[in-house]
Design a protein around this motif. Structure first.
Motif, PDB file in Angstrom:
ATOM      1  N   LEU A  72      -6.731   4.705  -5.881  1.00 25.55           N
ATOM      2  CA  LEU A  72      -5.948   3.560  -5.448  1.00 25.55           C
ATOM      3  C   LEU A  72      -6.849   2.333  -5.358  1.00 25.55           C
ATOM      4  N   ILE A  73      -6.352   1.208  -5.886  1.00 26.22           N
ATOM      5  CA  ILE A  73      -7.026  -0.079  -5.742  1.00 26.22           C
ATOM      6  C   ILE A  73      -6.009  -1.066  -5.180  1.00 26.22           C
ATOM      7  N   ILE A  74      -6.413  -1.775  -4.131  1.00 29.43           N
ATOM      8  CA  ILE A  74      -5.576  -2.836  -3.573  1.00 29.43           C
ATOM      9  C   ILE A  74      -6.378  -4.123  -3.573  1.00 29.43           C
ATOM     10  N   LYS A  75      -5.812  -5.140  -4.198  1.00 30.72           N
ATOM     11  CA  LYS A  75      -6.367  -6.496  -4.133  1.00 30.72           C
ATOM     12  C   LYS A  75      -5.591  -7.194  -3.028  1.00 30.72           C
ATOM     13  N   PRO A  76      -6.222  -7.398  -1.852  1.00 31.17           N
ATOM     14  CA  PRO A  76      -5.469  -7.921  -0.707  1.00 31.17           C
ATOM     15  C   PRO A  76      -5.178  -9.415  -0.825  1.00 31.17           C
ATOM     16  N   LEU A  77      -4.237  -9.864  -0.030  1.00 26.68           N
ATOM     17  CA  LEU A  77      -4.018 -11.293   0.141  1.00 26.68           C
ATOM     18  C   LEU A  77      -5.304 -11.898   0.688  1.00 26.68           C
ATOM     19  N   HIS A  78      -5.596 -13.120   0.337  1.00 19.58           N
ATOM     20  CA  HIS A  78      -6.819 -13.781   0.796  1.00 19.58           C
ATOM     21  C   HIS A  78      -6.902 -13.766   2.323  1.00 19.58           C
ATOM     22  N   GLY A  79      -8.012 -13.242   2.829  1.00 20.19           N
ATOM     23  CA  GLY A  79      -8.250 -13.233   4.267  1.00 20.19           C
ATOM     24  C   GLY A  79      -7.552 -12.127   5.032  1.00 20.19           C
ATOM     25  N   GLU A  80      -6.769 -11.309   4.341  1.00 21.38           N
ATOM     26  CA  GLU A  80      -6.042 -10.247   5.041  1.00 21.38           C
ATOM     27  C   GLU A  80      -6.862  -8.961   5.023  1.00 21.38           C
ATOM     28  N   GLN A  81      -6.921  -8.302   6.151  1.00 16.10           N
ATOM     29  CA  GLN A  81      -7.622  -7.028   6.250  1.00 16.10           C
ATOM     30  C   GLN A  81      -6.691  -5.898   5.793  1.00 16.10           C
ATOM     31  N   PRO A  82      -7.201  -5.002   4.970  1.00 16.91           N
ATOM     32  CA  PRO A  82      -6.372  -3.877   4.528  1.00 16.91           C
ATOM     33  C   PRO A  82      -6.353  -2.780   5.587  1.00 16.91           C
ATOM     34  N   ILE A  83      -5.599  -1.748   5.306  1.00 20.23           N
ATOM     35  CA  ILE A  83      -5.553  -0.607   6.206  1.00 20.23           C
ATOM     36  C   ILE A  83      -6.926   0.069   6.243  1.00 20.23           C
ATOM     37  N   GLU A  84      -7.203   0.767   7.326  1.00 19.85           N
ATOM     38  CA  GLU A  84      -8.539   1.276   7.620  1.00 19.85           C
ATOM     39  C   GLU A  84      -9.048   2.338   6.658  1.00 19.85           C
ATOM     40  N   CYS A  85      -8.196   3.074   5.994  1.00 20.76           N
ATOM     41  CA  CYS A  85      -8.657   4.192   5.165  1.00 20.76           C
ATOM     42  C   CYS A  85      -9.209   3.746   3.806  1.00 20.76           C
ATOM     43  N   LEU A  86      -9.169   2.440   3.529  1.00 18.62           N
ATOM     44  CA  LEU A  86      -9.660   1.931   2.261  1.00 18.62           C
ATOM     45  C   LEU A  86     -11.088   1.414   2.408  1.00 18.62           C
ATOM     46  N   LYS A  87     -11.846   1.503   1.332  1.00 23.58           N
ATOM     47  CA  LYS A  87     -13.239   1.067   1.326  1.00 23.58           C
ATOM     48  C   LYS A  87     -13.357  -0.233   0.533  1.00 23.58           C
ATOM     49  N   LEU A  88     -14.086  -1.203   1.099  1.00 20.84           N
ATOM     50  CA  LEU A  88     -14.306  -2.489   0.452  1.00 20.84           C
ATOM     51  C   LEU A  88     -15.374  -2.359  -0.630  1.00 20.84           C
ATOM     52  N   LEU A 140      -4.327   6.355 -11.693  1.00 19.92           N
ATOM     53  CA  LEU A 140      -4.632   5.209 -10.845  1.00 19.92           C
ATOM     54  C   LEU A 140      -3.333   4.530 -10.430  1.00 19.92           C
ATOM     55  N   ILE A 141      -3.279   4.147  -9.162  1.00 21.40           N
ATOM     56  CA  ILE A 141      -2.233   3.263  -8.650  1.00 21.40           C
ATOM     57  C   ILE A 141      -2.941   2.024  -8.138  1.00 21.40           C
ATOM     58  N   TYR A 142      -2.378   0.869  -8.447  1.00 18.66           N
ATOM     59  CA  TYR A 142      -2.942  -0.358  -7.902  1.00 18.66           C
ATOM     60  C   TYR A 142      -1.828  -1.290  -7.465  1.00 18.66           C
ATOM     61  N   SER A 143      -2.212  -2.223  -6.601  1.00 18.83           N
ATOM     62  CA  SER A 143      -1.271  -3.223  -6.118  1.00 18.83           C
ATOM     63  C   SER A 143      -2.030  -4.523  -5.873  1.00 18.83           C
ATOM     64  N   ILE A 144      -1.442  -5.615  -6.311  1.00 14.34           N
ATOM     65  CA  ILE A 144      -2.071  -6.926  -6.186  1.00 14.34           C
ATOM     66  C   ILE A 144      -1.384  -7.709  -5.074  1.00 14.34           C
ATOM     67  N   ARG A 145      -2.139  -8.015  -4.054  1.00 15.92           N
ATOM     68  CA  ARG A 145      -1.695  -8.791  -2.896  1.00 15.92           C
ATOM     69  C   ARG A 145      -0.451  -8.221  -2.201  1.00 15.92           C
ATOM     70  N   PRO A 146      -0.444  -6.921  -1.929  1.00 18.09           N
ATOM     71  CA  PRO A 146       0.689  -6.398  -1.157  1.00 18.09           C
ATOM     72  C   PRO A 146       0.540  -6.773   0.314  1.00 18.09           C
ATOM     73  N   PRO A 147       1.625  -7.094   0.986  1.00 15.06           N
ATOM     74  CA  PRO A 147       1.529  -7.337   2.427  1.00 15.06           C
ATOM     75  C   PRO A 147       0.953  -6.101   3.125  1.00 15.06           C
ATOM     76  N   ARG A 148       0.217  -6.336   4.194  1.00 12.49           N
ATOM     77  CA  ARG A 148      -0.448  -5.239   4.906  1.00 12.49           C
ATOM     78  C   ARG A 148       0.541  -4.167   5.358  1.00 12.49           C
ATOM     79  N   ASP A 149       1.758  -4.553   5.737  1.00  8.51           N
ATOM     80  CA  ASP A 149       2.718  -3.550   6.211  1.00  8.51           C
ATOM     81  C   ASP A 149       3.206  -2.623   5.090  1.00  8.51           C
ATOM     82  N   LEU A 150       2.971  -2.978   3.828  1.00 11.21           N
ATOM     83  CA  LEU A 150       3.337  -2.087   2.715  1.00 11.21           C
ATOM     84  C   LEU A 150       2.183  -1.164   2.312  1.00 11.21           C
ATOM     85  N   GLN A 151       0.965  -1.538   2.670  1.00  8.35           N
ATOM     86  CA  GLN A 151      -0.200  -0.779   2.230  1.00  8.35           C
ATOM     87  C   GLN A 151      -0.189   0.690   2.649  1.00  8.35           C
TER      88      GLN A 151
END
Length: 125
Positions: free
Chosen positions: A91-107, A66-77
């Motif tokens: 992969l798990i990404i906890k986005p910044l509040h209100g920020e949309q992640p890259i399209e290939c990830l599932k909510l 598993l790789i995870y990242s907590i609140r990475p800026p969208r340009d790093l995702q």
């Protein structure tokens, strides 16, 4: 089965999640480009590695479960996603509040927290 190998990318100076995972038996490595953050991680008895995800040392990530990242800026995702995809781990990404992640990830909703995931198993279907 051995301990799961987990990598946190972009740990910064927030070590609580990694410490909790370590306490629960995970083989956790924290990664950041900031050498001072990694020095502090090591002072807190975490396995810390300096790496630049724009030009990653793939040896760090190979064999990860598993790789995870907590609140990475969208340009790093996309760079984090590429690493997970190359080593075929989840992969798990906890986005910044209100920020949309890259399209290939599932909510998914985990206990009221939005998390975005990608699974190497989903891409093999």
């Amino acid at each position: 089965m051995g301990k799961p190998k987990i990598i946190e990318i972009g740990v910064g100076f927030y070590f609580e999640v990694a410490k909790k995972l370590k306490e629960n038996g995970a083989n956790i490595t924290v990664v950041d480009a900031n050498e001072k953050a990694i020095e502090e991680a090591r002072n807190q008895l975490l396995n810390g590695v300096v790496d630049d995800i724009f030009n990653p040392n793939m040896d760090i990530y190979r064999g990860s479960d598993l790789i995870y990242s907590i609140r990475p800026p969208r340009d790093l995702q996309p760079f984090i996603y590429d690493i997970a995809k190359k080593v075929s781990c989840d992969l798990i990404i906890k986005p910044l509040h209100g920020e949309q992640p890259i399209e290939c990830l599932k909510l998914i909703n985990y206990k009221g927290n939005p998390l975005y995931i990608w699974s190497s198993k989903m891409s093999k279907r």
